[in-house]
Design an enzyme around this catalytic site. Structure first.
Site, short mmCIF file in Angstrom:
data_model
loop_
_atom_site.label_atom_id
_atom_site.label_comp_id
_atom_site.label_asym_id
_atom_site.label_seq_id
_atom_site.Cartn_x
_atom_site.Cartn_y
_atom_site.Cartn_z
N SER A 196 -27.89 -9.46 -16.55
CA SER A 196 -26.47 -9.12 -16.74
C SER A 196 -26.16 -8.13 -17.85
O SER A 196 -25.01 -7.70 -17.98
CB SER A 196 -25.65 -10.38 -16.99
N LYS B 152 -17.92 -9.59 -25.06
CA LYS B 152 -17.84 -10.20 -23.73
C LYS B 152 -17.09 -11.52 -23.85
O LYS B 152 -17.29 -12.26 -24.82
CB LYS B 152 -19.27 -10.42 -23.20
N SER C 69 -23.35 -9.50 -14.83
CA SER C 69 -22.01 -10.01 -15.04
C SER C 69 -21.27 -9.33 -16.19
O SER C 69 -20.06 -9.50 -16.30
CB SER C 69 -22.08 -11.50 -15.34
N1 GLN Z 1 -26.85 -11.66 -11.40
C1 GLN Z 1 -27.56 -12.81 -11.88
C2 GLN Z 1 -26.82 -14.05 -11.47
O1 GLN Z 1 -25.87 -13.93 -10.79
C3 GLN Z 1 -27.72 -12.75 -13.36
C4 GLN Z 1 -26.49 -13.07 -14.10
C5 GLN Z 1 -26.67 -13.02 -15.58
O2 GLN Z 1 -27.62 -12.44 -16.10
N2 GLN Z 1 -25.76 -13.67 -16.28
O3 GLN Z 1 -27.17 -15.13 -11.81
#
Ligand code: GLN
Length: 484
Positions: free
Chosen positions: A175, A76, A151
Site C-alpha cells: 500500500s 494517512k 490503500s
Molecule cells: N492491496 C493489499 C490489500 O488489499 C495491500 C493493502 C495494504 O498494503 N494495506 O490487502
C-alpha cells in the site's frame, strides 16, 4: 514553493527565503483550490497547521530548529492524531476523534513537521485502488479517469498533486509502493519493526508497517530519520540503533550486486512496464553495479498465503469494532446481539466484510491447520528464499506493480484481479524486508515504478541505491500534466 522537495524546503526555511506560515498558507490555498478534483484529503486541519507553522517559525528564528522544522506534510488517516478525526477510510470510525497521537505522528511533530491534514485511503487499508474508501475514490493526478493505487491513494495523490511536501503511509501488502508506482513517487516501506506501529489502526499486525510517500529518496531518508525510533509501546518494534539515513546517500553503486529475480518478469507483467524496468537495470549497470539473475522460487505462492494470513489477522483485529466501545453504533438496538450485528453490518463496507468472513473461516477449528498454518509455512519458505538471495546480492530489483494506473471500476467486480496488483510487493511484507518503489518511466503517459528490496534494517543502503538512480535520471522530477 510547492515544486520543491522536502530537502529544498528545509533549506528555504532555514535560510529564511520564506516562513513556515507562508509555506503552510500556500499549501492550504492549493488544497482548497485543487483537492475538489482529487479528493486526496478526508480532513484538512487548517487551524492546527497554522498554529504549528507559527510555532515552527519561532524555533527557526531562535536557530534551534529540528530537522523538518516548518515542513508541511500530510498523515494517512490510519494514524491516530490527537483531537482530530481518525477515520481509517471507514464509516465505522467516521465519528472517531483520536485521544492520542500515534508514535510516528509524535516523532514527526517533534521534528518540527506541520500537519496539513489526514489523507484518504481504502477502508481499513484494504484495497489497491482507493475505491473502497467511505469518503469516495481518489483521482490519480496523472490521469483523473484512473486510480491512484491503494490503500495509501490519498497520501500518494496529495504528494503527486503538490498538495503536501510529503506524506506518511502504511504498507501491509504493497500500500505504499504500489501507489508510489502509479503516481510517479518514491514510496518506502521500512523493515518490519523499524518504525513503531503504536497508534496506527491495525489491519494485519504481523505485516503492517508505516512508511513514507515523497518525491525523492532523499526526502524519504529525511522523513525516516524523524519517524524511526524504538518504542516500548509496540512490542514488535525492534531496539535497533538509529541511523542518519540521509548521511548514507553519497555512496557509489560500484561494487554492489543487484539481483534480478526471474519470477518477477513472467506472466502478467505488462511488456512496456517490463521494458522500463529493464532500462533501469541497464542504468545501474552503467553506474558500475553488477547485475545477477537470481531465483525466488516460492514467489508464486505469496498472494495466496497473504490472502489467508492478512484476513485472519484482520478478523481478529476488527472484532473490537462492536458498536459498544467506540465508533459507529446502529440506531435503537433490540438487544446486545442486534447491536453487534447491525453496527458491524452497517459500519463496514463490502471488502472489509469479505476479509472478516474469509479470515474467520480460515481460523476456525478444523480449518486452522489446512489454511492458516499452511500459509505460515509458506511464509517461512518465502522468507528463506530472500535470506538465501541476500547471501549473493546486496539489493533486489524488479517491477513494483504489473501495469500502470487502471481506470475506475476496471477491477472492482473481480477481487482476485485486484489482489494480483500486489503480486510483486506482498513477498516483501511476508518476509518483513524493506522495499522502496521509485519512478523509472512513463507508459501511455502514466508513471511506472521499479521496486528495490533491501536486507533487514539496510534502509540506508536501499535509499542510497534509489538516490543514485535519481542522481543519474530525471523520472522523479517529472510532474503530472497540469500540475506545475
Ligand atoms: N492491496 C493489499 C490489500 O488489499 C495491500 C493493502 C495494504 O498494503 N494495506 O490487502
Amino acid at each position: 514553493m510547492h515544486q520543491q522537495t522536502i530537502a529544498q524546503l528545509v533549506q528555504g526555511l532555514q535560510s529564511k527565503a520564506f516562513s513556515s506560515v507562508e509555506l503552510t498558507r500556500h499549501y492550504l490555498e492549493r488544497i482548497k483550490r485543487l483537492d475538489g478534483t482529487y479528493n486526496s484529503y478526508i480532513t484538512v486541519t487548517e487551524e492546527r497547521a497554522l498554529a504549528q507553522a507559527a510555532e515552527a517559525d519561532k524555533r527557526l528564528a531562535q536557530a534551534d530548529a529540528p530537522a523538518l522544522c516548518g515542513v508541511p506534510i500530510a498523515h494517512k488517516d490510519i494514524f491516530c492524531t490527537h483531537g482530530v478525526r481518525t477515520s481509517c477510510g471507514s464509516k465505522m470510525l467516521d465519528n472517531f476523534i483520536a485521544p492520542y497521537n500515534a508514535t510516528i505522528v509524535e516523532n514527526l511533530q517533534a521534528a518540527g513537521a506541520v500537519m496539513l491534514g489526514k489523507t484518504n485511503m481504502d477502508e481499513f487499508a484494504m484495497g489497491s485502488s482507493n475505491e473502497t474508501s467511505y469518503y469516495g475514490p481518489v483521482k490519480n493526478p496523472w490521469a483523473t479517469d484512473s486510480v491512484p493505487g491503494g490503500s495509501s491513494g490519498g497520501s500518494a495523490a496529495s504528494v503527486a498533486a503538490h498538495l503536501a511536501a510529503g506524506a506518511t503511509a502504511s504498507d501491509t501488502g504493497g500500500s505504499i509502493r504500489q501507489p508510489a508506482a502509479l503516481c510517479g513517487l518514491t514510496g518506502l516501506k521500512p523493515t518490519y519493526g523499524r518504525v513503531s506501529r503504536w497508534g496506527m489502526i491495525a489491519f494485519a499486525s504481523s505485516l503492517d508497517q508505516a512508511g513514507t510517500l515523497t518525491r525523492t529518496a532523499e526526502d524519504s531518508a529525511l522523513m525516516l530519520n524523524a519517524m524511526a525510533s524504538f518504542d516500548p509501546k509496540d512490542s514488535t518494534c525492534v531496539d535497533q540503533p538509529l541511523e542518519d539515513y540521509r548521511a548514507q546517500l553519497d555512496q557509489s553503486v560500484k561494487g554492489l550486486t543487484i539481483g534480478i529475480p526471474d519470477e518477477y518478469f513472467g506472466e502478467g507483467l505488462n511488456p512496456e512496464t517490463a521494458a522500463a524496468v529493464e532500462a533501469a537495470i541497464k542504468t545501474y549497470e552503467s553506474l558500475g553495479a553488477t547485475i545477477k539473475r537470481i531465483s525466488l522460487p516460492h514467489s508464486n505462492l505469496a498472494v495466496a498465503a497473504y490472502y489467508v494470513i492478512a484476513p485472519a489477522e484482520c478478523s481478529a483485529n476488527l472484532s473490537r469494532f462492536d458498536g459498544a466501545r467506540y465508533g459507529y453504533r446502529c440506531e435503537n438496538p433490540k438487544d446486545l446481539h442486534d447491536l453487534y450485528e447491525r453496527s458491524r453490518s452497517e459500519g463496514f463496507g463490502e471488502e472489509v466484510k469479505r476479509r472478516i468472513l474469509v479470515g474467520t473461516y480460515a481460523l476456525s477449528a478444523g480449518y486452522y491447520d489446512a489454511y492458516y498454518n499452511k500459509a505460515q509455512q509458506v511464509r517461512r519458505l518465502i522468507k528463506q528464499d530472500f535470506v538465501q538471495a541476500f547471501e549473493e546480492v546486496d539489493v533486489i530489483l524488479g517491477p513494483t506493480s504489473p501495469s500502470p494506473a487502471f481506470a475506475f471500476g476496471a477491477k472492482t467486480q473481480d477481487p482476485v484481479s485486484m489482489y494480483l496488483e500486489d503480486i510483486f510487493t506482498i513477498p516483501t511484507n511476508l518476509a518483513g524486508l524493506p522495499g522502496v518503489s521509485i519512478p523509472c518511466g512513463l507508459v501511455g503517459g502514466k508513471p511506472v515504478g521499479m521496486q528495490l528490496i533491501g536486507n533487514y534494517f539496510a534502509e540506508g543502503q536501499l535509499l542510497n541505491v534509489a538516490h543514485q538512480f535519481q542522481v543519474a535520471t530525471d523520472f522523479h522530477q517529472q510532474a503530472a500534466p497540469g500540475i506545475e
